[in-house]
Design an enzyme around this catalytic site. Sequence first.
Site, PDB file in Angstrom:
ATOM      1  CE  LYS A 183      -7.012 -10.035  11.210  1.00  0.00           C
ATOM      2  NZ  LYS A 183      -6.893  -9.715  12.403  1.00  0.00           N
ATOM      3  CG  HIS A 222      -2.676  -0.373   0.481  1.00  0.00           C
ATOM      4  ND1 HIS A 222      -2.152  -1.747   0.493  1.00  0.00           N
ATOM      5  CD2 HIS A 222      -3.754  -0.152   0.389  1.00  0.00           C
ATOM      6  CE1 HIS A 222      -3.550  -2.033   0.558  1.00  0.00           C
ATOM      7  NE2 HIS A 222      -4.345  -1.264   0.143  1.00  0.00           N
TER       8      HIS A 222
END
Lengths: 280, 186
Positions: free
Chosen positions: B102, B37
Site C-alpha cells: 500500500k 528484502h
Amino acid sequence: MRELDVQCIADKIARLCVEANHYLGEDIKACIRQKAEEETWSVAKDVLASIEENIAIAEEGVFPLCQDTGMACVFLEIGQDVHLTGGLLEDAVNEGVRRGYGEGYLRKSIVEDPLRRVNTRDNTPAYLHTEIVAGDKVKITVAPKGFGSENMSRIKMLPPSAGEDGVKDFVVDTCLQAGANPCPPIVIGVGIGGTFDKAALLAKKALLSPAQEPNSDPYYAQMETELLERINQLGIGPQGFGGKTTALAVSIRTAPTHIAGLPVAVNVNCHVSRHKEAVL
Amino acid sequence: MEHRLQEPFTKEQVKHFKAGDRVLVTGTIYTARDAAHKRIVELLQKGEEPPFDIENSIVYYVGPTPAKPGHPIGSAGPTTSYRMDAYAPTLLDLGQLAMIGKGQRSDEVKEAVVRNGAVYLAAIGGAAALMARQIKLAEVIAFDDLGAEAVRRLYVEDLPLTVVLDCEGGDLYRQGREEYLKSVLK
C-alpha cells in the site's frame, strides 16, 4: 497516602494492550459510520465498507484490527497521593506490555537499537510518559501506535510571523505529502507551541482525544473544523483511491511557547486509531 | 473491472490489468518486507539462491501477527511499500510478477513495472483481519530469525486487491484523486 502495587498496573496494561488491538473505540467507529454515509465516491464507499467489516471481524477476538499492533505507547497520570509499591514502575509497565503482546498473540515490532535493528521479541520497551497529577488514582492509557502512519508525521519550528495560516498550511501539506501511505482515512493530532519536543508530545496526546470532540477553546475548535474540511478537499480519499474521506478527525492541543517560536507538530494516525483507558 | 488471478501466474494474465481494477488472487504467494528484502537482494548480489523463485512470483509486503492455535496465520494487512522501493526494481528485472502493498512508489519502481510488464496491487491498509481470512496456509521458508519479517509461503484464496500501478504506466493514486476532484468541480 494510598498504596498501589505496581503489579496491578502491569495486569491492567496487559489487558489494555489486547483490548486496544481488537476493539476500536465507539467514538471512532461512529465517526467511520458517519463518514461512510456521507461519502459519495463509489470506490471510497467500498473501502469504508471493508474497513467496517474488518472492525467487526477483529471484535470476534481472533484477529487484531491491524497486523501492525504498534509500539505500545503508555501514558500514566499518577495522583501525587499515591505511593507505588512492589517494584519499579517502568519494569511493571514493560512486564504488562510483554505479557499483553505475548498472551494476546500480538506482533513484536520493536528493535533494540535504531541502527543495528535486532528485534527484542517481546515488544518492549514501551513508550512511557508519566505525569504527576492531583488525587490518589492512577489513570492508564494504552495507545498502540502503528508506524505506517507514524512515519508520515512531521514537526516544524515556524517563525511566529507564520501565524495561524502557517500552522494550517503545514498541517494540510503534511496530509497531502502523506497521501496513500498512512492508510487513510487518517486521524490527525496537532501540537502547537511549547518546545520542539513538547509540540510532538502534544500532537501525540491529541490523538487520545475522543474523535470529533471539539477543542474546549472555540478558536481552536474552529481551526479543527477548518483543517478537517481542507484535508477532505484534497481528494486523496480512503486508501488514496480518491474520495471525500481523507481524514476522520483533527484534534489540536496547545501550550505556552517562547516569544521567538511557533513549534507545530503533526502526528498522523490511521483509521485504526487505538487507545484504551483505565483508572486504578 | 474485476479479474481473477490464479496459478500458474504469468505476465500474460496481468497485461490487461488497469489501475483501479479489482483483482482476486488465488494461489501461492510469498511474504517479504524490509529486512527480508535486504537479505534477498544481498543473496542475489553474491550469486546465491533466493528463498523462492523470483520469476512470476507474487510478493506480499506483510509482517503478520503470530498465528493463534487453529489458525494458519494472524492478522495480515499490507505494510507501506515505499520502504521496498530500493529493492523492487532488482526483483522486477528478474521477472517478479506482482507486488502487494500500500502507498506510493518511486519513479524507479513505476518504470520497472512498465519495463517488465508487472503490476503493483494494493491491499486495504488496516484491514488486516479481513485479509487474514483469505489466507489458508502459511509456512516460514526463510530467515526465521526475523520473526514477523521472516519469508513465508502463503496459499491465498480470493485475496481482494486493487491495481495501483499497471504496465502501461497507469497510477491509481494519481488518477483516482484527479477523477474524484474533477467530479466535485463539475
